[in-house]
Design a protein around this motif. Structure first.
Motif, PDB file in Angstrom:
ATOM      1  N   LEU A  33       0.843  -1.181   0.000  1.00  0.00           N
ATOM      2  CA  LEU A  33       0.000   0.000   0.000  1.00  0.00           C
ATOM      3  C   LEU A  33       0.884   1.239   0.000  1.00  0.00           C
ATOM      4  CD1 LEU A  33      -2.754   1.464   0.388  1.00  0.00           C
ATOM      5  CD2 LEU A  33      -2.385   1.259   2.849  1.00  0.00           C
ATOM      6  N   ALA A  34       0.678   2.105  -0.968  1.00  0.00           N
ATOM      7  CA  ALA A  34       1.424   3.362  -1.037  1.00  0.00           C
ATOM      8  C   ALA A  34       0.493   4.498  -0.647  1.00  0.00           C
ATOM      9  CB  ALA A  34       1.964   3.586  -2.449  1.00  0.00           C
ATOM     10  N   SER A  35       0.942   5.314   0.283  1.00  0.00           N
ATOM     11  CA  SER A  35       0.111   6.403   0.757  1.00  0.00           C
ATOM     12  C   SER A  35       0.992   7.595   1.093  1.00  0.00           C
ATOM     13  CB  SER A  35      -0.699   5.959   1.978  1.00  0.00           C
ATOM     14  OG  SER A  35      -1.586   6.970   2.393  1.00  0.00           O
ATOM     15  N   LEU A  51       8.655   4.506   5.948  1.00  0.00           N
ATOM     16  CA  LEU A  51       8.348   5.933   5.869  1.00  0.00           C
ATOM     17  C   LEU A  51       9.514   6.616   5.163  1.00  0.00           C
ATOM     18  CD1 LEU A  51       6.584   8.350   6.611  1.00  0.00           C
ATOM     19  CD2 LEU A  51       7.810   8.494   8.790  1.00  0.00           C
ATOM     20  N   ASP A  52       9.257   7.134   3.982  1.00  0.00           N
ATOM     21  CA  ASP A  52      10.313   7.725   3.161  1.00  0.00           C
ATOM     22  C   ASP A  52      10.084   9.236   3.023  1.00  0.00           C
ATOM     23  OD1 ASP A  52      12.385   8.196   1.454  1.00  0.00           O
ATOM     24  OD2 ASP A  52      11.527   7.155  -0.266  1.00  0.00           O
ATOM     25  N   ASP A  53      11.008  10.020   3.576  1.00  0.00           N
ATOM     26  CA  ASP A  53      10.934  11.478   3.523  1.00  0.00           C
ATOM     27  C   ASP A  53       9.561  11.997   3.948  1.00  0.00           C
ATOM     28  OD1 ASP A  53      13.510  12.242   2.914  1.00  0.00           O
ATOM     29  OD2 ASP A  53      13.242  12.006   0.765  1.00  0.00           O
ATOM     30  N   ALA A  54       9.300  11.880   5.235  1.00  0.00           N
ATOM     31  CA  ALA A  54       7.996  12.285   5.769  1.00  0.00           C
ATOM     32  C   ALA A  54       7.743  13.775   5.639  1.00  0.00           C
ATOM     33  CB  ALA A  54       7.904  11.877   7.237  1.00  0.00           C
ATOM     34  N   HIS A  55       8.796  14.566   5.692  1.00  0.00           N
ATOM     35  CA  HIS A  55       8.629  16.016   5.689  1.00  0.00           C
ATOM     36  C   HIS A  55       8.802  16.618   4.307  1.00  0.00           C
ATOM     37  CE1 HIS A  55       8.619  16.364  10.101  1.00  0.00           C
ATOM     38  NE2 HIS A  55       9.512  15.400  10.073  1.00  0.00           N
ATOM     39  N   THR A  69       3.072  16.283  11.387  1.00  0.00           N
ATOM     40  CA  THR A  69       3.739  15.126  10.785  1.00  0.00           C
ATOM     41  C   THR A  69       4.329  14.225  11.860  1.00  0.00           C
ATOM     42  OG1 THR A  69       4.284  16.395   8.795  1.00  0.00           O
ATOM     43  CG2 THR A  69       5.555  14.392   9.199  1.00  0.00           C
ATOM     44  N   VAL A  70       4.992  14.824  12.847  1.00  0.00           N
ATOM     45  CA  VAL A  70       5.582  14.043  13.942  1.00  0.00           C
ATOM     46  C   VAL A  70       4.482  13.359  14.744  1.00  0.00           C
ATOM     47  CG1 VAL A  70       6.910  14.170  16.085  1.00  0.00           C
ATOM     48  CG2 VAL A  70       7.639  15.492  14.093  1.00  0.00           C
ATOM     49  N   ARG A  71       3.388  14.062  14.980  1.00  0.00           N
ATOM     50  CA  ARG A  71       2.274  13.473  15.731  1.00  0.00           C
ATOM     51  C   ARG A  71       1.679  12.295  14.969  1.00  0.00           C
ATOM     52  NH1 ARG A  71      -0.609  17.612  15.944  1.00  0.00           N
ATOM     53  NH2 ARG A  71       0.254  18.431  17.896  1.00  0.00           N
ATOM     54  N   TRP A  72       1.528  12.436  13.657  1.00  0.00           N
ATOM     55  CA  TRP A  72       1.014  11.336  12.830  1.00  0.00           C
ATOM     56  C   TRP A  72       1.944  10.139  12.902  1.00  0.00           C
ATOM     57  CZ3 TRP A  72       3.462   9.122   8.590  1.00  0.00           C
ATOM     58  CH2 TRP A  72       2.695   8.186   7.874  1.00  0.00           C
ATOM     59  N   PHE A  73       3.241  10.385  12.857  1.00  0.00           N
ATOM     60  CA  PHE A  73       4.213   9.296  12.944  1.00  0.00           C
ATOM     61  C   PHE A  73       4.099   8.567  14.275  1.00  0.00           C
ATOM     62  CE2 PHE A  73       8.371   8.211  14.833  1.00  0.00           C
ATOM     63  CZ  PHE A  73       8.684   7.106  14.046  1.00  0.00           C
ATOM     64  N   ARG A  74       3.993   9.310  15.355  1.00  0.00           N
ATOM     65  CA  ARG A  74       3.967   8.706  16.681  1.00  0.00           C
ATOM     66  C   ARG A  74       2.629   8.049  16.999  1.00  0.00           C
ATOM     67  NH1 ARG A  74       5.656  12.725  21.227  1.00  0.00           N
ATOM     68  NH2 ARG A  74       5.282  10.797  22.393  1.00  0.00           N
ATOM     69  N   VAL A  90      10.789   1.191   9.052  1.00  0.00           N
ATOM     70  CA  VAL A  90      11.995   1.788   8.483  1.00  0.00           C
ATOM     71  C   VAL A  90      11.702   3.252   8.162  1.00  0.00           C
ATOM     72  CG1 VAL A  90      13.690   1.707   6.620  1.00  0.00           C
ATOM     73  CG2 VAL A  90      12.696  -0.425   7.499  1.00  0.00           C
ATOM     74  N   VAL A  91      12.518   4.129   8.680  1.00  0.00           N
ATOM     75  CA  VAL A  91      12.380   5.562   8.410  1.00  0.00           C
ATOM     76  C   VAL A  91      13.588   6.017   7.604  1.00  0.00           C
ATOM     77  CG1 VAL A  91      12.188   7.871   9.403  1.00  0.00           C
ATOM     78  CG2 VAL A  91      11.096   5.924  10.544  1.00  0.00           C
TER      79      VAL A  91
END
Length: 223
Positions: A33-35, A51-55, A69-74, A90-91
């Motif tokens: 799944l790509a999102s 997670l590739d280049d979240a920001h 973005t950080v809140r979504w990750f956590r 993997v980040v």
């Protein structure tokens, strides 16, 4: 995957049965799944989450966007594994800000294996608080540019000059500027010598009598 050349080589193992814009499944009940950050993903779980280049670099200086973005990750992405014991997250990212996703992982001491390869070698970032050379957990990787006999001998040495020439990277460094270079290439969200205020500008005041001079006007600044 559906290309004839791919199917000729691996069609017996990977045969797509459903093709979609975001989710692809195969004949072995596997799926990908790509999102995007904050996008589709709620209710989905996987054995491997990447997670590739979240920001978005353009929005990295926005506190609101970065914190979201950080809140979504956590709060959303961190529990998307089928097995919290055997799965892996993997980040992969370039540093965008001191308080980006990678910064949150490091400051909170989360149990991630941290692999950092700055383009220009920086010996000052190769030692832990105890003065020992830092090794990447699990894989035990140490930057090959490290010289035990003279730790600072290879400062500034590029990571892969055979792929990216020294001249080309020097041009890139000049073009992107100190902030982008520090974050995207050195994996340090702030320039080593400072950005707006250079570190070398700040010196200790010393006088023969050990006293401060008489001041008529004092400015205090807190950032």
């Amino acid at each position: 995957i559906i290309h004839p050349s791919y199917q000729e080589l691996w069609g017996d193992r990977v045969r797509p049965i459903k093709i979609g814009a975001t989710k692809i499944t195969n004949a072995q009940k596997g799926w990908k799944l790509a999102s995007s950050v904050g996008g589709v993903g709620t209710g989905e779980r996987g054995d491997l989450v990447v997670l590739d280049d979240a920001h978005n670099i353009k929005e990295a200086e926005s506190d609101v966007v970065r914190m979201d973005t950080v809140r979504w990750f956590r709060e959303s992405m961190s529990d998307r594994l089928n097995s919290m014991e055997n799965g892996a997250i993997v980040v992969i990212m370039q540093r965008a800000h001191e308080d980006d996703v990678a910064g949150a992982i490091l400051s909170m001491g989360l149990p991630y294996c941290h692999l950092m390869i700055p383009w220009e070698y920086d010996s000052s970032r190769q030692f832990d608080d105890a003065g020992d050379v830092m090794r990447t957990k699990v894989v035990g990787w140490v930057d090959p540019r490290h010289d035990e006999n003279d730790p600072e001998a290879n400062d500034g040495e590029p990571a892969w000059p055979e792929r990216f020439s020294v001249n080309a990277m020097a041009r890139t460094k000049a073009e992107v500027g100190p902030y982008a270079w520090a974050g995207q290439y050195q994996q340090s969200p702030s320039p080593r010598g400072g950005g707006i205020f250079e570190r070398i500008w700040w010196q200790l005041y010393e006088s023969a009598d050990g006293k401060f001079p008489i001041l008529e006007y004092v400015i205090a600044s807190l950032d």
